[in-house]
Design a protein around this motif. Sequence first.
Motif, PDB file in Angstrom:
ATOM      1  N   ASN A   1     -11.488   2.491   4.410  1.00 59.16           N
ATOM      2  CA  ASN A   1     -10.101   2.058   4.562  1.00 59.16           C
ATOM      3  C   ASN A   1      -9.261   3.267   4.976  1.00 59.16           C
ATOM      4  O   ASN A   1      -9.189   4.250   4.251  1.00 59.16           O
TER       5      ASN A   1
ATOM      6  N   ASN B   1       1.977  10.328   9.479  1.00 58.18           N
ATOM      7  CA  ASN B   1       3.279   9.647   9.452  1.00 58.18           C
ATOM      8  C   ASN B   1       4.389  10.619   9.057  1.00 58.18           C
ATOM      9  O   ASN B   1       5.466  10.616   9.656  1.00 58.18           O
TER      10      ASN B   1
ATOM     11  N   GLY C   1      -4.762   0.467   8.754  1.00 56.27           N
ATOM     12  CA  GLY C   1      -4.040   0.745   9.994  1.00 56.27           C
ATOM     13  C   GLY C   1      -4.655   1.840  10.840  1.00 56.27           C
ATOM     14  O   GLY C   1      -4.528   1.838  12.065  1.00 56.27           O
TER      15      GLY C   1
ATOM     16  N   GLU D   1      -7.408  -5.787   2.062  1.00 53.99           N
ATOM     17  CA  GLU D   1      -6.993  -5.358   0.720  1.00 53.99           C
ATOM     18  C   GLU D   1      -6.265  -6.487  -0.019  1.00 53.99           C
ATOM     19  O   GLU D   1      -6.441  -6.657  -1.225  1.00 53.99           O
TER      20      GLU D   1
ATOM     21  N   GLY E   1       0.798  -1.227   0.000  1.00 58.10           N
ATOM     22  CA  GLY E   1       0.000   0.000   0.000  1.00 58.10           C
ATOM     23  C   GLY E   1       0.827   1.271   0.000  1.00 58.10           C
ATOM     24  O   GLY E   1       2.063   1.230  -0.079  1.00 58.10           O
ATOM     25  N   THR E   2       0.124   2.390   0.142  1.00 59.40           N
ATOM     26  CA  THR E   2       0.803   3.688   0.049  1.00 59.40           C
ATOM     27  C   THR E   2       1.718   3.964   1.239  1.00 59.40           C
ATOM     28  O   THR E   2       2.550   4.858   1.165  1.00 59.40           O
ATOM     29  N   SER E   3       1.563   3.226   2.352  1.00 60.71           N
ATOM     30  CA  SER E   3       2.412   3.493   3.523  1.00 60.71           C
ATOM     31  C   SER E   3       3.841   2.995   3.321  1.00 60.71           C
ATOM     32  O   SER E   3       4.721   3.348   4.112  1.00 60.71           O
TER      33      SER E   3
ATOM     34  N   GLY F   1      -2.718   5.078   3.979  1.00 56.88           N
ATOM     35  CA  GLY F   1      -2.035   6.352   3.758  1.00 56.88           C
ATOM     36  C   GLY F   1      -3.048   7.394   3.317  1.00 56.88           C
ATOM     37  O   GLY F   1      -3.100   8.529   3.810  1.00 56.88           O
TER      38      GLY F   1
ATOM     39  N   ASN G   1      -1.600   4.504  18.106  1.00 57.24           N
ATOM     40  CA  ASN G   1      -2.895   4.579  18.808  1.00 57.24           C
ATOM     41  C   ASN G   1      -3.430   6.008  18.935  1.00 57.24           C
ATOM     42  O   ASN G   1      -4.390   6.249  19.655  1.00 57.24           O
TER      43      ASN G   1
HETATM   44  N1  LIG Z   1      -1.509   1.209  16.203  1.00 62.58           N
HETATM   45  C1  LIG Z   1      -1.618   2.207  15.313  1.00 62.58           C
HETATM   46  N2  LIG Z   1      -1.930   3.451  15.709  1.00 62.58           N
HETATM   47  C2  LIG Z   1      -2.037   4.475  14.858  1.00 62.58           C
HETATM   48  N3  LIG Z   1      -1.871   4.352  13.539  1.00 62.58           N
HETATM   49  C3  LIG Z   1      -1.571   3.130  13.061  1.00 62.58           C
HETATM   50  C4  LIG Z   1      -1.447   1.991  13.917  1.00 62.58           C
HETATM   51  N4  LIG Z   1      -1.152   0.925  13.137  1.00 62.58           N
HETATM   52  C5  LIG Z   1      -1.092   1.378  11.881  1.00 62.58           C
HETATM   53  N5  LIG Z   1      -1.342   2.698  11.829  1.00 62.58           N
HETATM   54  C6  LIG Z   1      -1.321   3.594  10.664  1.00 62.58           C
HETATM   55  O1  LIG Z   1      -1.722   2.861   9.547  1.00 62.58           O
HETATM   56  C7  LIG Z   1      -0.710   2.929   8.537  1.00 62.58           C
HETATM   57  C8  LIG Z   1      -0.696   1.651   7.757  1.00 62.58           C
HETATM   58  O2  LIG Z   1      -1.968   1.429   7.268  1.00 62.58           O
HETATM   59  P1  LIG Z   1      -2.235   0.428   6.087  1.00 62.58           P
HETATM   60  O3  LIG Z   1      -1.323  -0.736   6.228  1.00 62.58           O
HETATM   61  O4  LIG Z   1      -3.691   0.198   6.057  1.00 62.58           O
HETATM   62  O5  LIG Z   1      -1.770   1.327   4.882  1.00 62.58           O
HETATM   63  P2  LIG Z   1      -1.523   0.963   3.391  1.00 62.58           P
HETATM   64  O6  LIG Z   1      -2.261  -0.289   3.048  1.00 62.58           O
HETATM   65  O7  LIG Z   1      -0.074   0.992   3.139  1.00 62.58           O
HETATM   66  O8  LIG Z   1      -2.157   2.223   2.683  1.00 62.58           O
HETATM   67  P3  LIG Z   1      -3.265   2.342   1.524  1.00 62.58           P
HETATM   68  O9  LIG Z   1      -4.469   1.587   1.985  1.00 62.58           O
HETATM   69  O10 LIG Z   1      -3.478   3.816   1.450  1.00 62.58           O
HETATM   70  O11 LIG Z   1      -2.608   1.788   0.326  1.00 62.58           O
HETATM   71  C9  LIG Z   1       0.565   3.178   9.272  1.00 62.58           C
HETATM   72  O12 LIG Z   1       1.519   3.801   8.445  1.00 62.58           O
HETATM   73  C10 LIG Z   1       0.083   4.066  10.399  1.00 62.58           C
HETATM   74  O13 LIG Z   1       0.019   5.400   9.982  1.00 62.58           O
END
Ligand SMILES: Nc1ncnc2c1ncn2[C@@H]1O[C@H](COP(=O)(O)OP(=O)(O)OP(=O)(O)O)[C@@H](O)[C@H]1O
Length: 363
Positions: free
Chosen positions: A161, A197, A293, A326, A15-17, A164, A211
């Motif tokens: 969702n 982030n 996340g 996803e 994902g974007t993160s 990012g 959190n």
């Molecule tokens: N315990 C937590 N508390 C706060 N934020 C969190 C926690 N765990 C994850 N995150 C946030 O969620 C992000 C990751 O989310 P996720 O894996 O859903 O993103 P992604 O799939 O990469 O993004 P996208 O869905 O935009 O492609 C982390 O970078 C962080 O910012």
Amino acid sequence: MQGNEPLWALGMMSGTSLDGVDAAMLLSDGTRILEFGDSAYRAYSAAEGAALRAGLGLWPGDDGVAGAGAVIDAAHADLAAQFSPDLIGFHGQTLAHDPGGRGTHQVGDGALLAHSLGRPVVWDFRSNDVQMGGQGAPLAPFYHFACAQWMGATAPIAFLNLGGVGNLTWVDPTKPAPEADGALLAFDTGPANAPINDLVQARLGADMDRNGALAAAGKVAHSALELFLMDPYFGRIPPKSLDRDAFSEMMALVRELDDADAAATLTAMAAAAVMQGISHCPVPPTRLLVTGGGRHNKVMMAMIAAGLDCPVDPVEAAGLDGDMLEAQAFAFLAIRVLRGLPTSAPGTTGVMAAVGGGQISRP
Ligand SMILES: Nc1ncnc2c1ncn2[C@@H]1O[C@H](COP(=O)(O)OP(=O)(O)OP(=O)(O)O)[C@@H](O)[C@H]1O
Ligand SMILES: CC(=O)N[C@H]1[C@@H]2OC[C@@H](O2)[C@@H](O)[C@@H]1O[C@H](C)C(=O)O
């Protein structure tokens, strides 16, 4: 693999993160969820993450794309080797997304993966939709429709969702199929975790506001929030989608604030973007199920719940896996592509007509 017999597909999503790859097995006939299988996560090393970040914003042929592509191919091959699927759905990594202009760009070579793993791979899910006038995103909504049916939902619900970027899918589960008129409305709501982030990375060297602890200690700067909400994106009628950094100028709105107030304000912006999104739904959802996340960010979840009249819960409350939804979606979409079924529709990406995306590469 013809006919409609169920298949075990492995879906893989980065994902974007840019934190790592999620992989999940799903048994489906391409319309229904029949069984959830094993899942796994592989984090990127610091060097891999840096190569991917260096690739952000690049288009095919640009310097630096090959390096990012090599990281994606190796990480996915490594992770997939522990599964024995009938086929693989390989999203790859989005480096750039400009559906109204240059298109959409995911790195990851499905033909190479098919060859190295000896299994069929469905990949390049977004290009066809963009060529047909769609946004190429979001693509999880057809899977959200299947999730709503799997849950036995009988009234409109929505999936949010919080990755990012945030994206919302409104589902009417009483419709016969995801491509049916009025079954789905989906779009990106706005920035979600990416700016938070970026803030904590730049100021504190941290990965995330875990959190929502930092935001919980701060106050929202309402003037900054109001300026943010003046962005014309929020008034645009969906479907609509965003590049990861489309709102990078919002960081200037919190520049003068201390760390906690800046985190609280960026969190409130993400939540307010969701509220704006909900106002575009045909009828308000009876329930909002949150994946990604950001569902762990207690402050963001509380702000969203405070702005809505329906229950707001992590998808786990409905028996789903918010870390793997996803990845499961790309397993489901891979089966649909193999079966010649559409993967997006006017209500999900703005494409002219329901269309299937994805190339199929065989070993
Ligand atoms: N315990 C937590 N508390 C706060 N934020 C969190 C926690 N765990 C994850 N995150 C946030 O969620 C992000 C990751 O989310 P996720 O894996 O859903 O993103 P992604 O799939 O990469 O993004 P996208 O869905 O935009 O492609 C982390 O970078 C962080 O910012
Ligand atoms: C172009 C692109 O990769 N978009 C991603 C991104 O991450 C979240 C949001 O922005 C969504 O539009 C999409 O991913 C999900 C998986 C989707 O296509 O449904």
